[in-house]
Design a protein around this motif. Structure first.
Motif, PDB file in Angstrom:
ATOM      1  N   GLY A  10       0.928  -1.255  -0.014  1.00 11.56           N
ATOM      2  CA  GLY A  10       0.052   0.021  -0.066  1.00 11.56           C
ATOM      3  C   GLY A  10       0.914   1.301  -0.075  1.00 11.56           C
ATOM      4  O   GLY A  10       0.392   2.213  -0.660  1.00 11.56           O
ATOM      5  N   HIS A  11       1.930   1.196   0.865  1.00  9.36           N
ATOM      6  CA  HIS A  11       2.787   2.352   0.936  1.00  9.36           C
ATOM      7  C   HIS A  11       3.447   2.523  -0.459  1.00  9.36           C
ATOM      8  O   HIS A  11       3.977   3.658  -0.914  1.00  9.36           O
ATOM      9  CB  HIS A  11       3.831   2.218   2.248  1.00  9.36           C
ATOM     10  CG  HIS A  11       2.969   2.546   3.354  1.00  9.36           C
ATOM     11  ND1 HIS A  11       2.626   3.624   4.004  1.00  9.36           N
ATOM     12  CD2 HIS A  11       2.894   1.630   4.463  1.00  9.36           C
ATOM     13  CE1 HIS A  11       2.199   3.663   5.014  1.00  9.36           C
ATOM     14  NE2 HIS A  11       2.275   2.360   5.280  1.00  9.36           N
ATOM     15  N   TRP A 237      -3.693   4.328  -6.976  1.00  7.92           N
ATOM     16  CA  TRP A 237      -3.757   5.125  -5.844  1.00  7.92           C
ATOM     17  C   TRP A 237      -5.115   4.576  -5.062  1.00  7.92           C
ATOM     18  O   TRP A 237      -5.159   4.505  -3.883  1.00  7.92           O
ATOM     19  CB  TRP A 237      -4.112   6.727  -6.278  1.00  7.92           C
ATOM     20  CG  TRP A 237      -4.610   7.703  -5.151  1.00  7.92           C
ATOM     21  CD1 TRP A 237      -5.896   7.826  -4.634  1.00  7.92           C
ATOM     22  CD2 TRP A 237      -3.679   8.497  -4.215  1.00  7.92           C
ATOM     23  NE1 TRP A 237      -5.903   8.653  -3.486  1.00  7.92           N
ATOM     24  CE2 TRP A 237      -4.529   8.892  -3.376  1.00  7.92           C
ATOM     25  CE3 TRP A 237      -2.304   8.407  -4.270  1.00  7.92           C
ATOM     26  CZ2 TRP A 237      -3.813   9.941  -2.499  1.00  7.92           C
ATOM     27  CZ3 TRP A 237      -1.886   9.264  -3.236  1.00  7.92           C
ATOM     28  CH2 TRP A 237      -2.450  10.040  -2.306  1.00  7.92           C
ATOM     29  N   ASN A 238      -6.104   4.217  -5.738  1.00 12.08           N
ATOM     30  CA  ASN A 238      -7.036   3.522  -5.315  1.00 12.08           C
ATOM     31  C   ASN A 238      -7.223   2.291  -4.518  1.00 12.08           C
ATOM     32  O   ASN A 238      -7.608   2.015  -3.536  1.00 12.08           O
ATOM     33  CB  ASN A 238      -8.239   3.349  -6.389  1.00 12.08           C
ATOM     34  CG  ASN A 238      -8.871   4.351  -6.958  1.00 12.08           C
ATOM     35  OD1 ASN A 238      -8.565   5.680  -6.544  1.00 12.08           O
ATOM     36  ND2 ASN A 238      -9.506   4.607  -8.207  1.00 12.08           N
ATOM     37  N   TYR A 239      -5.991   1.361  -4.871  1.00  9.43           N
ATOM     38  CA  TYR A 239      -5.439   0.371  -4.558  1.00  9.43           C
ATOM     39  C   TYR A 239      -4.880   0.638  -3.270  1.00  9.43           C
ATOM     40  O   TYR A 239      -5.165  -0.045  -2.169  1.00  9.43           O
ATOM     41  CB  TYR A 239      -4.685  -0.303  -5.387  1.00  9.43           C
ATOM     42  CG  TYR A 239      -3.536  -1.816  -4.724  1.00  9.43           C
ATOM     43  CD1 TYR A 239      -4.173  -2.720  -4.599  1.00  9.43           C
ATOM     44  CD2 TYR A 239      -2.520  -1.391  -4.314  1.00  9.43           C
ATOM     45  CE1 TYR A 239      -3.408  -3.763  -4.120  1.00  9.43           C
ATOM     46  CE2 TYR A 239      -1.821  -2.504  -3.715  1.00  9.43           C
ATOM     47  CZ  TYR A 239      -2.362  -3.722  -3.561  1.00  9.43           C
ATOM     48  OH  TYR A 239      -1.476  -4.662  -3.156  1.00  9.43           O
ATOM     49  N   ALA A 242      -7.663   1.405  -0.494  1.00  5.28           N
ATOM     50  CA  ALA A 242      -8.235   0.123   0.149  1.00  5.28           C
ATOM     51  C   ALA A 242      -7.590  -0.356   1.184  1.00  5.28           C
ATOM     52  O   ALA A 242      -8.154  -1.049   2.047  1.00  5.28           O
ATOM     53  CB  ALA A 242      -8.461  -0.757  -1.134  1.00  5.28           C
ATOM     54  N   ILE A 243      -6.017  -0.390   0.997  1.00  6.81           N
ATOM     55  CA  ILE A 243      -5.309  -0.928   1.979  1.00  6.81           C
ATOM     56  C   ILE A 243      -4.775  -0.138   3.234  1.00  6.81           C
ATOM     57  O   ILE A 243      -5.143  -0.433   4.732  1.00  6.81           O
ATOM     58  CB  ILE A 243      -3.943  -1.366   1.358  1.00  6.81           C
ATOM     59  CG1 ILE A 243      -4.132  -2.387   0.343  1.00  6.81           C
ATOM     60  CG2 ILE A 243      -2.830  -1.741   2.544  1.00  6.81           C
ATOM     61  CD1 ILE A 243      -2.820  -2.734  -0.265  1.00  6.81           C
ATOM     62  N   LEU A 244      -4.576   1.195   3.036  1.00  2.53           N
ATOM     63  CA  LEU A 244      -4.005   2.123   4.043  1.00  2.53           C
ATOM     64  C   LEU A 244      -5.162   3.119   4.534  1.00  2.53           C
ATOM     65  O   LEU A 244      -5.128   3.454   5.727  1.00  2.53           O
ATOM     66  CB  LEU A 244      -2.989   3.086   3.734  1.00  2.53           C
ATOM     67  CG  LEU A 244      -1.667   2.585   3.013  1.00  2.53           C
ATOM     68  CD1 LEU A 244      -0.765   3.313   2.299  1.00  2.53           C
ATOM     69  CD2 LEU A 244      -1.286   1.482   3.843  1.00  2.53           C
ATOM     70  N   GLY A 245      -6.315   3.185   3.731  1.00  2.00           N
ATOM     71  CA  GLY A 245      -7.192   4.115   4.262  1.00  2.00           C
ATOM     72  C   GLY A 245      -7.172   5.387   3.645  1.00  2.00           C
ATOM     73  O   GLY A 245      -5.994   5.667   3.121  1.00  2.00           O
ATOM     74  N   PRO A 246      -8.103   6.331   3.472  1.00  3.68           N
ATOM     75  CA  PRO A 246      -7.929   7.597   2.887  1.00  3.68           C
ATOM     76  C   PRO A 246      -7.066   8.694   3.509  1.00  3.68           C
ATOM     77  O   PRO A 246      -6.468   9.457   2.697  1.00  3.68           O
ATOM     78  CB  PRO A 246      -9.223   8.160   2.861  1.00  3.68           C
ATOM     79  CG  PRO A 246     -10.133   7.478   3.940  1.00  3.68           C
ATOM     80  CD  PRO A 246      -9.480   6.245   3.879  1.00  3.68           C
ATOM     81  N   VAL A 247      -6.907   8.564   4.884  1.00  3.58           N
ATOM     82  CA  VAL A 247      -6.220   9.529   5.428  1.00  3.58           C
ATOM     83  C   VAL A 247      -4.617   9.357   5.405  1.00  3.58           C
ATOM     84  O   VAL A 247      -3.932  10.188   4.991  1.00  3.58           O
ATOM     85  CB  VAL A 247      -6.492   9.592   6.974  1.00  3.58           C
ATOM     86  CG1 VAL A 247      -5.286  10.488   7.838  1.00  3.58           C
ATOM     87  CG2 VAL A 247      -7.813   9.772   7.244  1.00  3.58           C
ATOM     88  N   LYS A 248      -4.021   8.037   5.540  1.00  2.27           N
ATOM     89  CA  LYS A 248      -2.872   7.634   5.557  1.00  2.27           C
ATOM     90  C   LYS A 248      -2.489   7.840   3.861  1.00  2.27           C
ATOM     91  O   LYS A 248      -1.317   8.239   3.744  1.00  2.27           O
ATOM     92  CB  LYS A 248      -2.438   6.260   6.087  1.00  2.27           C
ATOM     93  CG  LYS A 248      -2.497   6.194   7.595  1.00  2.27           C
ATOM     94  CD  LYS A 248      -2.019   4.844   8.064  1.00  2.27           C
ATOM     95  CE  LYS A 248      -1.917   4.972   9.411  1.00  2.27           C
ATOM     96  NZ  LYS A 248      -0.600   5.397   9.983  1.00  2.27           N
ATOM     97  N   THR A 249      -3.138   7.487   3.063  1.00  2.31           N
ATOM     98  CA  THR A 249      -2.745   7.563   1.707  1.00  2.31           C
ATOM     99  C   THR A 249      -2.361   8.851   1.206  1.00  2.31           C
ATOM    100  O   THR A 249      -1.696   9.318   0.504  1.00  2.31           O
ATOM    101  CB  THR A 249      -3.881   6.729   0.771  1.00  2.31           C
ATOM    102  OG1 THR A 249      -4.022   5.456   1.161  1.00  2.31           O
ATOM    103  CG2 THR A 249      -3.280   6.743  -0.678  1.00  2.31           C
ATOM    104  N   SER A 250      -3.589   9.896   1.611  1.00  2.00           N
ATOM    105  CA  SER A 250      -3.563  11.161   1.299  1.00  2.00           C
ATOM    106  C   SER A 250      -2.390  12.154   1.769  1.00  2.00           C
ATOM    107  O   SER A 250      -1.855  13.118   1.437  1.00  2.00           O
ATOM    108  CB  SER A 250      -4.791  11.962   1.683  1.00  2.00           C
ATOM    109  OG  SER A 250      -5.815  11.494   1.100  1.00  2.00           O
ATOM    110  N   VAL A 251      -1.740  11.555   2.994  1.00  2.00           N
ATOM    111  CA  VAL A 251      -0.862  12.072   3.602  1.00  2.00           C
ATOM    112  C   VAL A 251       0.706  12.178   2.298  1.00  2.00           C
ATOM    113  O   VAL A 251       1.578  13.124   2.356  1.00  2.00           O
ATOM    114  CB  VAL A 251      -0.060  11.301   4.770  1.00  2.00           C
ATOM    115  CG1 VAL A 251       1.245  11.819   4.962  1.00  2.00           C
ATOM    116  CG2 VAL A 251      -1.171  11.758   5.731  1.00  2.00           C
TER     117      VAL A 251
END
Length: 299
Positions: A10-11, A237-239, A242-251
């Protein structure tokens, strides 16, 4: 161990996405010589849609009106409104202003997630400190080579774009719960996004010609934006969401200006001064603090 590997994927997905998104300004800058911003947007996402269709032609059945509303809302926010607001903002204020203000998207994403989860989404002090440091770093990077000039309307549009992206991020998490292939869901979002973009582009001005499009330089840049920065990046990004959640990904949005500066050095022969270098350090530190345990997401 399987969970750790999944989180790592995810990261890595988020990192690869911001890496490509941070370079798109170069392609867009080239295309703006022959195309209007609205025309670039339409052509870019149509190419992206066709690329996703070629990769996976299976169609998600339209069984639920509520589900289609969610897909349409994601297309409206993440594909149409975000890019239109950002492009229009660039005509009223400096690119540096837009870069800084739009980078507040992770905070809006957290606030929206917190509101929708009725307080179940916890925030830690490290997330707030990381947000402040990252925003300061991005400000240093963006204004290192330009003078600050406040433009209320343009900056407001940039802020609105950041808020709109937060809605897209949360909707993406909901779409992931439907259980469909990420290519199929991304293509459905693109479909609705294009439906909203076309009438908007006609209103804002659609300037494009077949001769300009077939120009090898323009064509290559459109393919890069459509296939790489749109089809591939949105799906990846959508993948990640789905793994990290919207907050952690948006960071990871914090890293986009940093990538832009680095590629400017190699492709546009721009220089990194001491202020930019310090800003890059702060942005990376803020990214590390925010994503190193800044939020606790609960389903």
């Amino acid at each position: 161990m399987d969970t750790d590997k999944k989180l790592l994927k995810g990261h890595l997905a988020a990192i690869s996405t911001v890496f490509l998104w941070g370079t798109t300004f170069i392609s867009t800058k080239v295309l703006l010589k022959d195309f209007s911003p609205a025309a670039i947007l339409v052509i870019r996402f149509m190419i992206g849609y066709l690329a996703l269709l070629a990769f996976n032609h299976r169609i998600i059945p339209m069984q639920s009106f509520k589900r289609e509303i969610i897909f349409a809302s994601a297309g409206l926010t993440g594909v149409c409104l975000y890019y239109l607001l950002e492009n229009i903002a660039l005509t009223y204020t400096q690119a540096a202003n837009v870069s800084v203000v739009v980078s507040s998207a992770p905070l809006f994403t957290f606030l929206l997630s917190y509101f929708l989860s009725k307080g179940h989404e916890k925030v830690r002090l490290s997330f707030i400190i990381g947000f402040i440091l990252a925003l300061l770093g991005i400000a240093f990077i963006s204004f290192a080579g330009s003078s600050f000039q406040l433009n209320p309307f343009g900056d407001f549009l940039s802020l609105l774009a950041a808020a709109v992206w937060a809605f897209y991020a949360v909707l993406t998490k909901k779409i992931a719960s439907f259980g469909f292939d990420v290519i199929q869901t991304t293509r459905r979002v693109f479909f609705y996004g294009i439906i909203f973009i076309i009438p908007s582009s006609l209103f804002l001005g659609f300037e494009a010609s077949l001769a300009s499009f077939l120009n090898p330089v323009n064509l290559l840049n459109f393919l890069y934006l459509g296939i790489g920065a749109s089809a591939a990046c949105f799906a990846i990004w959508n993948y990640s969401v789905a793994i990290l959640g919207p907050v952690k990904t948006s960071v990871y949005i914090y890293a986009i200006p940093l990538v832009t500066v680095i590629f400017s050095v190699f492709l546009l022969d721009e220089k990194i001064n001491l202020l930019s270098a310090f800003g890059m350090f702060l942005a990376l530190l803020g990214l590390f603090l925010s994503n190193g345990g800044g939020t606790e997401e609960k389903s």
